[in-house]
Structures are given as C-alpha cells and as structure tokens.
Design an enzyme around this catalytic site. Structure first.
Site, PDB file in Angstrom:
ATOM      1  N   TYR A 140       0.856  -1.188   0.000  1.00 58.54           N
ATOM      2  CA  TYR A 140       0.000   0.000   0.000  1.00 58.54           C
ATOM      3  C   TYR A 140       0.888   1.233   0.000  1.00 58.54           C
ATOM      4  CZ  TYR A 140      -3.460   3.435   1.631  1.00 58.54           C
ATOM      5  OH  TYR A 140      -4.285   4.538   1.759  1.00 58.54           O
ATOM      6  N   ASP A 235       9.307   2.724  -0.272  1.00 55.82           N
ATOM      7  CA  ASP A 235       8.296   3.333   0.575  1.00 55.82           C
ATOM      8  C   ASP A 235       8.533   2.839   1.999  1.00 55.82           C
ATOM      9  OD1 ASP A 235       6.101   4.135   1.976  1.00 55.82           O
ATOM     10  OD2 ASP A 235       4.639   3.597   0.429  1.00 55.82           O
ATOM     11  N   LYS A 263       4.684   8.861   9.138  1.00 53.30           N
ATOM     12  CA  LYS A 263       4.430   8.313  10.477  1.00 53.30           C
ATOM     13  C   LYS A 263       5.420   8.809  11.550  1.00 53.30           C
ATOM     14  CE  LYS A 263       1.949   4.449   8.513  1.00 53.30           C
ATOM     15  NZ  LYS A 263       0.559   4.304   8.779  1.00 53.30           N
TER      16      LYS A 263
HETATM   17  N1  PMP Z   1       2.918   4.079   2.360  1.00 56.93           N
HETATM   18  C1  PMP Z   1       2.838   3.142   3.316  1.00 56.93           C
HETATM   19  C2  PMP Z   1       3.822   2.016   3.313  1.00 56.93           C
HETATM   20  C3  PMP Z   1       1.846   3.230   4.300  1.00 56.93           C
HETATM   21  O1  PMP Z   1       1.769   2.283   5.229  1.00 56.93           O
HETATM   22  C4  PMP Z   1       0.956   4.307   4.267  1.00 56.93           C
HETATM   23  C5  PMP Z   1      -0.147   4.462   5.299  1.00 56.93           C
HETATM   24  N2  PMP Z   1      -0.385   3.443   6.125  1.00 56.93           N
HETATM   25  C6  PMP Z   1       1.091   5.262   3.257  1.00 56.93           C
HETATM   26  C7  PMP Z   1       2.086   5.121   2.324  1.00 56.93           C
HETATM   27  C8  PMP Z   1       0.166   6.428   3.180  1.00 56.93           C
HETATM   28  O2  PMP Z   1       0.416   7.294   4.227  1.00 56.93           O
HETATM   29  P1  PMP Z   1      -0.733   8.304   4.726  1.00 56.93           P
HETATM   30  O3  PMP Z   1      -1.782   7.469   5.353  1.00 56.93           O
HETATM   31  O4  PMP Z   1      -0.015   9.203   5.687  1.00 56.93           O
HETATM   32  O5  PMP Z   1      -1.210   9.028   3.524  1.00 56.93           O
END
Ligand code: PMP
Length: 415
Positions: A140, A235, A263
């Site tokens: 994701y 990511d 995060k």
């Molecule tokens: N990349 C990863 C690996 C994530 O886990 C998340 C959110 N859980 C995101 C991108 C998106 O981040 P946000 O919810 O702050 O938009």
C-alpha cells in the site's frame, strides 16, 4: 457509549470515520472511540483501557503522549501554529532524517505519506521520461490514483482490487505483481524494463500484514533497476525509524534512488517526506520544473514534534535491540506453544496471520480465515489488548511494552 458516539458520527462523517479501517468493518464490531492515550495504553470513551499495538498505525514509537514530544510541541505552539514560510526547524528535521537515511541527499516535507508517494512518482516519471511503474500486490502506498492497484491495507477489504472512480487509463501504466516472485519480476523487466520509470516497493511489506522479503528479492530489484535505468523507490512510511533508525535500507544495505517517509518522523503529527539523489530531487520546483507545493508543508509544530522523536531515537538506538529482543521472545513462545497460526516477525514489527500456511505474498495473506480473525480479535479486545482492526495490518511496540504484555497475547491464543 461508543455505539452512541458511532451513531452520532455517522450522521456527519461518511461511515462514521475519517479513514476506512477505523470503522472496524472487518471485525464485525463497533469501532472504539478513543478518549485519551498514554504510554502503551489507549482509553476508550467507555472507560476501558487497552494495551495498544496499533500505535496510531505505527506513528507512535516512544509511547502515547510522550513527555519528550509534549515538551517540544508546547515550546513550538508558543511561537505560532503555522507560518507557511521558511524556518530553521525544517532544516533541523531534514538533518536528522539524513543522518539516518544518507540516501536522501535532498528531501521535501509534505503532510502525509500519500502526498509524498504521489510526488515521488511524478518525479520518477519526469527524471526518466518514462510512464510505467511497477508495484507489488498487497503493498500500500497511500490512496494515490495510479497506485490503487491490488493494494493492501483497507483496500484489501474491497471486492475490487482497485478503487472505483479511477479511470482505467489512469492505471494503464501501473504493473502490479506478487511480492517475492523473482521469476515474474525478471519477466516484467525483460518486456517492460526500458519503459519503467520506477519500481515502488515497501521493502518489508506491512500492509498485507508483515511479510519478509526472500533473501535475494530486494537485491534482484535493485540489480534490475540499475540495469534498465529504472528508479528504485523505497516506501519506508512504516519501516523508516521503525525497524531500525535507517529503515529497511539500513538493514539490507541498499541505496534506493528515492525514499518515502511518514508516520514516526512526525512524532504523531501529520508529516510525510520524500527524498533521494540530489540530481533527481533538484528537478523539483523551484529549481526544476516538476511542480509540488503545500500550504502547511513543514509546519513548525509538526517539525518540532518529529525532531524530538528522531533525536531521542538516534541517541537511544538500544530501543531497537530491546524491541527485537522482545519479539524474539514472543516468537519463541509462540512456537513453543505450537499456536496454529502464522506469526511473521521482521525486526521490531509483527503480524499474526489466521492461517497455518507460510505467508510470503498477498495471495497467502488473503487465504486467512476471517471468521477466526473475528473470533480472536474479539477475545483480544475483551482482554484489554488492542490490535489494528484488520488482519492485513502490522502490529507495533512502543518504548513501554514488555515481556508481560506479550505473554498476555500468547494466553489468548493458547489456552
Ligand atoms: N505508504 C505506506 C507504506 C503506508 O503504510 C501508508 C499508510 N499506512 C502510506 C504510504 C500512506 O500514508 P498516509 O496514510 O499518511 O497518507
């Protein structure tokens, strides 16, 4: 009381929530409404106390409402909540990030992981002058149009592997293949390598639950990217400052062209960041012609919140060995008790999969017995243990968790 709050919320908020997994849909239960959070605990509006393994989806590592963060945030808010202009704390947070992630020669702060991913993809396309992108099923990367293809996290609960409202044309340049499938990876590069702008990957996927990359998988991606002049984008929104200070790239000794963070680097405030090789990043406006901007980007309160956490983590790296030690212990106990569910641990993060089968990709994760998940999830809650309300998510520890907490989880599964 949560039921009342939820009913009221539904009168105004879509589905009563501001993010889908919070609705507890997969659990079949009513969502918990949080009144306050402190240390390793969250307290519900009904006055129940839970040991939290969700920790704001991994954003919290020092524990909720940490004094360290609160002190810095208090100092920040005395000076104003938002400037929308340059200030020194942006540079200070960037310096700390770079200290842990030397591959991020230049970076930019945004307000969420989604935003950071979206901009990184734009940059990769501009730099390579190519259109296609490769991702992996179950990873994701936020709710970016072009990446909502076989995504994990909340999207895993949708019947369609993508989202409605995204024209087919928008995702026609997105290729998604199973994680850990080296043969298929090679094939994709053979046919599409010269058209691939980037490969984007959670180096340790955590949005289909935690999955460990096979020994050579990430190295093979890196090798092929180099060979075909495709950018490698890690990511590390979850893994950054979580599995080790320098994320998964530090553990594997890899140097992606671009990295996404979020995060933990905001210490609980909304922050995202993307960065990487100088020559790529300098294609961004105001130096280059790739446009990206943000009214609240680099918000001083968020920056100082992040600074307080990163400083602490970089000065107290033993927090990582302690968490690894805890999860080693957990895994040993789990195996000793022969609990018939799969427990995946990578460094400081873990997931329980409601299957006996080894979980190495999204298909494996999807083979879970959802009824069993619901049953055990309810039991966990009844016993004051809060896991993310889905079996496609990762569990996290804070500074405050200890062996006794983990033993309580074991007791739920072994009786
Ligand atoms: N990349 C990863 C690996 C994530 O886990 C998340 C959110 N859980 C995101 C991108 C998106 O981040 P946000 O919810 O702050 O938009």
């Amino acid at each position: 009381m949560s039921i009342n709050l939820y009913e009221k919320a539904n009168e105004f908020l879509v589905g009563g929530v501001n993010s889908p997994v919070r609705s507890f849909k997969l659990t079949g239960l009513t969502p918990i409404f949080v009144e306050k959070a402190n240390g390793k605990y969250i307290y519900s509006s009904e006055g129940k106390k839970y040991t939290d393994y969700c920790l704001s989806w991994g954003a919290i590592i020092l524990g909720h409402n940490s004094k360290i963060v609160r002190k810095e945030v208090k100092k920040a808010i005395k000076k104003g909540l938002s400037f929308g202009l340059c200030h020194r704390y942006e540079t200070e947070l960037a310096r700390l990030v770079q200290n842990a992630f030397p591959s991020m020669e230049r970076m930019r702060f945004v307000n969420s992981g989604t935003e950071a991913v979206m901009s990184a993809i734009r940059l990769a396309r501009a730099f390579t002058k190519r259109k296609k992108i490769l991702k992996f099923d179950g990873c994701y990367h936020g709710h970016v149009d072009t990446l909502l293809v076989k995504s994990g996290s909340g999207v895993g609960e949708l019947k369609e592997s993508s989202s409605e409202g995204i024209p087919k044309e928008f995702i026609s340049f997105t290729i998604s293949i199973p994680f850990n499938d080296v043969e298929l990876l090679r094939k994709v590069f053979k046919y599409d390598g010269k058209e691939l702008a980037c490969v984007i990957v959670e180096p340790v996927p955590a949005n289909m639950g935690v999955v460990t990359p096979d020994e050579n998988f990430l190295f093979e991606i890196e090798k092929l990217c180099k060979q075909y002049e495709t950018l490698l984008v890690f990511d590390e929104v979850i893994t950054g400052f979580r599995v080790s200070p320098g994320g998964a790239q530090e553990i594997f000794g890899l140097k992606p062209d671009l990295t996404i963070l979020g995060k933990i680097i905001g210490g609980g405030m909304p922050v995202g960041c993307f960065g990487g090789r100088k020559e790529i990043m300098e294609m961004l406006a105001p130096i280059g012609n790739v446009y990206q901007a943000g009214t609240l980007a680099g918000n001083p309160v968020a920056m100082r919140s992040g600074i307080s956490v990163l400083k602490y983590l970089l000065e107290n790296k033993s927090i990582y060995s302690r968490q690894r030690e805890l999860l080693d212990y957990f895994k040993k106990e789990w195996e000793k008790k022969r609990i018939p569910f799969q427990l995946n641990v990578f460094s400081t993060i873990f997931s329980i999969f409601y299957t006996t089968k080894e979980v190495k990709n999204y298909l494996d994760a999807k083979s879970q017995d959802i009824e069993k998940f619901k049953k055990f999830y309810t039991k966990l809650l009844e016993n004051g243990i809060f896991f993310p309300p889905s079996c496609f998510e990762a569990c996290f520890l804070s500074l405050k968790h200890d062996e006794k907490d983990l033993e309580k989880i074991i007791k739920i599964f072994y009786f």
